[in-house]
Motif scaffolding. Structure first.
Motif, mmCIF file in Angstrom:
data_model
loop_
_atom_site.group_PDB
_atom_site.id
_atom_site.type_symbol
_atom_site.label_atom_id
_atom_site.label_comp_id
_atom_site.label_asym_id
_atom_site.label_seq_id
_atom_site.Cartn_x
_atom_site.Cartn_y
_atom_site.Cartn_z
ATOM 1 N N ILE A 595 0.857 -1.191 0.000
ATOM 2 C CA ILE A 595 0.000 0.000 0.000
ATOM 3 C C ILE A 595 0.888 1.233 0.000
ATOM 4 O O ILE A 595 1.725 1.403 0.890
ATOM 5 N N ASN A 602 -4.176 6.964 -0.866
ATOM 6 C CA ASN A 602 -3.451 5.706 -0.826
ATOM 7 C C ASN A 602 -3.917 4.803 -1.968
ATOM 8 O O ASN A 602 -5.063 4.862 -2.399
ATOM 9 N N TYR A 603 -3.015 3.928 -2.428
ATOM 10 C CA TYR A 603 -3.371 2.990 -3.486
ATOM 11 C C TYR A 603 -2.523 1.744 -3.346
ATOM 12 O O TYR A 603 -1.472 1.742 -2.675
ATOM 13 N N LEU A 604 -2.958 0.663 -3.978
ATOM 14 C CA LEU A 604 -2.270 -0.625 -3.929
ATOM 15 C C LEU A 604 -1.302 -0.727 -5.101
ATOM 16 O O LEU A 604 -1.701 -0.631 -6.258
ATOM 17 N N ILE A 640 -7.092 -3.929 4.801
ATOM 18 C CA ILE A 640 -6.886 -4.221 3.371
ATOM 19 C C ILE A 640 -8.189 -4.331 2.586
ATOM 20 O O ILE A 640 -8.158 -4.527 1.368
ATOM 21 N N TYR A 643 -8.562 -2.037 -0.508
ATOM 22 C CA TYR A 643 -7.610 -2.284 -1.597
ATOM 23 C C TYR A 643 -7.901 -3.610 -2.293
ATOM 24 O O TYR A 643 -7.733 -3.729 -3.512
ATOM 25 N N GLN A 646 -10.797 -2.951 -4.602
ATOM 26 C CA GLN A 646 -10.340 -2.228 -5.792
ATOM 27 C C GLN A 646 -9.659 -3.176 -6.778
ATOM 28 O O GLN A 646 -9.821 -3.040 -7.991
#
Length: 678
Positions: A595, A602-604, A640, A643, A646
């Motif tokens: 992450i 925030n993004y994975l 999590i 994410y 997503q």
């Protein structure tokens, strides 16, 4: 209190006092003239209104005027019987009508009373009864027509609400007029009784108490009675006529004068026929030839003038229409209107027109009304009006649904068939056209009506075409609810919440969260099929956590956890058991370590190989549950969940991803699979 309000209250009190307090002759004269003036105003207003609601106070006004007129009758009767005089107006009216012959004057007065009671009042009463009955009977149909126009996009919510209120007010008006006409009838009867009392007891009192000879008593009290009757019956006749005008007129584009002259003279050629008829009457009968010829000539000249006028404006009107149309085509507004786009559109081929045509038994418009109500309860948002139109470019049996201009669903219907969905194993004896159920993509068949009962006995679920398409529309709107919820719709939800929770709303918006931020949080919930109807809890959560972060994705996760009771009820059975696919600690650690945190959110950031491995494992576990006809739910840690969802949205959007914090503690979780990587 305003002067107008006070004047009406004072007037009503004065009328009541008139029933018990003797009035001097000069005051009676003033009040009688006021009564005649008010009656004239009433009939003039009734002739110049274009629809009944423009004179909605008329039923109440009839009661007040009737009470005023009866109070005057009581006052004048008291004066006539006690003093032998009731003011100059009564005496003047009586002398003018009677002249030198009391009997002739009395007969004229009786004829006037009969006209008022038997002709105008009785007719108005009957028309009021019929109008009230038909208005109430037609009320449900009118309201359904308004709902149909609303769903077809022909009117806005505000216009529909105004039209419903107008229908209700018209029904109330006609019901009130039905009751008010009884006052008019009672007033006419009371007038007749008062006249009899005045004459009989007037002659007796004149002879026995006032010492008048019988001839003088008859003349005096007949004159006063006729005068009193005229000053009360003339206003009563005016009000009765106004009542008849109001209840017999339908809504039009102009007042009574415009409609009468316009409609009587709309066929000028008929005036020539009337002129010829009048001329022949003068020729073949002893009626004055000069008189009939003059009248026939006037009719012929009027017909000629009207005929010329009806031809000339026709050309002018056409030219004006062409010019207006040309100007409209060149105006910038005409082009700007083309930019408007309907949020939801339902288009269908010509063979499906009976679906929406109420004259052919179609109830699609009513079904869409119910769909919008159902989704308002389930999702907590007001679905925009669905624009319904036919499209000749589509195949005859084809329909399609657009959301904000984009085609999101389409299929074909066979109106003379039924859609039969098998419970598991198809029965080869049931013949039909193989197809797919459009809403859930289930295997199905189009069967004829003759096979409907046989298919139901074989275990098939048989659905008629309108139910098929309404179910499809419902599911499509559910799937695209997050797109339909824009800033404008969010503002409407906030305004509605603010009526009950003003402090809560003020703490959230416009600071620290703008309407756009709230819209993103709500759209995130709708995207995962979470209802936003419980706005108070959502805003309580936003008020608590918006001080810590303005990341709408994280705020959405906090809101989901606050809605744990709702989410638990949505996905668990009555025994609070839940079958899930859990995520191994290794996968959770892999996702958490990748992450990336930036100032924009925030993004994975997971390598493609690991992504494919996780997706492949989840796909295999989901297939196992699908075979068992179980809903695919993945359970993971709160850190999590966002994410992982997503990651799956691009490949397995139908899979539900929940976190432990989104379930109530008393839920019995049963793991039927594990997401793991080697």
């Amino acid at each position: 209190m305003k002067v107008r309000d006070m004047s009406v209250l004072v007037a009503v009190i004065v009328v009541i006092m008139m029933l018990v307090i003797p009035l001097p002759g000069w005051l009676l004269d003033i009040l009688i003239l006021v009564n005649i003036t008010l009656s004239l105003i009433v009939i003039l207003v009734s002739m110049n209104t274009t629809e009944v609601l423009q004179f909605s106070v008329f039923p109440t006004l009839i009661l007040l005027l009737t009470l005023f007129r009866l109070a005057l009758n009581v006052s004048t009767t008291r004066a006539i019987l006690s003093e032998g005089h009731a003011g100059g107006v009564v005496d003047t009216f009586g002398s003018f009508v009677i002249g030198d012959n009391p009997l002739v004057g009395f007969v004229v007065f009786i004829i006037l009373v009969i006209i008022n009671f038997l002709v105008i009042t009785k007719g108005s009463e009957r028309v009021s009864e019929v109008a009230a009955r038909f208005s109430l009977d037609a009320m449900p149909g009118k309201q359904m027509a308004i709902d149909a126009d609303l769903n077809a996009g022909l009117v806005s919510e505000k216009e529909a609400r105004e039209r419903r209120e107008k229908v209700e007010r018209e029904a109330d008006f006609h019901g009130s007029m039905d009751g008010a006409s009884k006052f008019v009838k009672g007033d006419a009867i009371a007038g007749i009784i008062i006249v009899i009392i005045n004459i009989v007891f007037g002659i007796i009192i004149g002879m026995m108490q006032m010492g008048m000879p019988i001839a003088e008593a008859v003349t005096t009290f007949t004159r006063l009675t006729v005068g009193d009757g005229l000053v009360s019956q003339i206003p009563a006749l005016l009000v009765s006529t106004a009542t008849g005008i109001v209840v017999t007129r339908s809504s039009g584009l102009g007042n009574l004068g415009t409609q009468v002259t316009g409609q009587l003279t709309q066929y000028p050629k008929l005036l020539f026929i009337a002129a010829a008829t009048i001329f022949l009457i003068g020729v073949v009968t002893p009626i004055n030839f000069l008189l009939t010829t003059t009248l026939a000539g006037l009719l012929a000249i009027s017909g000629y003038i009207l005929l010329r006028q009806s031809n000339e404006p026709e050309i002018a009107d056409v030219e004006e229409d062409v010019q207006a149309e040309s100007s409209a085509m060149r105006s910038p507004e005409n082009v700007v209107n083309l930019l408007n786009m309907d949020p939801i559109e339902f288009e269908f081929g010509y063979a499906l027109i009976p679906l929406a045509d109420a004259n052919q038994g179609g109830d699609l418009l009513d079904r869409i009304v119910m769909i919008r109500r159902q989704l308002a309860i389930e999702l907590g948002i007001v679905i925009p009006v669905v624009r319904i139109r036919d499209n000749i470019q589509l195949n005859p049996n084809e329909y399609r649904l657009k959301v904000k201009g984009n085609v999101v669903a389409s299929d074909e219907l066979l109106l003379d068939h039924y859609l039969a969905m098998a419970p598991g194993i198809d029965d080869d004896e049931i013949e039909g056209i193989d197809t797919k159920e459009p809403a859930f993509d289930l295997p199905a068949k189009w069967i004829s009506e003759e096979l409907k009962d046989e298919a139901e006995l074989s275990g098939y679920t048989v659905v008629d075409p309108p139910s098929v398409v309404s179910t499809h529309i419902t599911e499509v709107i559910k799937n695209y609810a997050h797109i339909l919820l824009g800033r404008q719709e969010t503002k409407q939800l906030i305004d509605h919440l603010k009526e009950s929770y003003p402090i809560l709303v003020d703490e959230v918006t416009p600071e620290p969260l703008a309407i756009g931020d709230i819209q993103k949080v709500l759209a995130k919930l709708l995207r995962e099929n979470i209802s936003i109807r419980n706005l108070p809890i959502i805003f309580e959560t936003l008020a608590d956590f918006s001080k810590l972060t303005n990341d709408t994705e994280l705020l959405g996760e906090y809101v989901r956890q606050a809605l744990s009771a709702q989410i638990t009820k949505q996905y668990t059975n009555d025994d609070l058991s839940l079958k899930v696919i859990t995520v191994s600690g290794k996968v959770e650690k892999l996702i958490a370590e990748n992450i990336k945190q930036t100032e924009h959110g925030n993004y994975l950031s997971l390598d493609p190989e690991s992504q494919q491995l996780i997706i492949k494992t989840i796909h295999e576990e989901v297939e196992k549950l699908t075979i068992q006809e179980e809903t695919a739910i993945i359970l993971c840690s709160p850190a999590i969940r966002m994410y992982l969802k997503q990651l799956l949205d691009r490949f397995l959007p139908q899979v539900v991803v929940l976190s432990y914090n989104e379930l109530e503690p008393n839920v019995q979780v049963q793991s039927v699979g594990v997401v793991n990587v080697a």
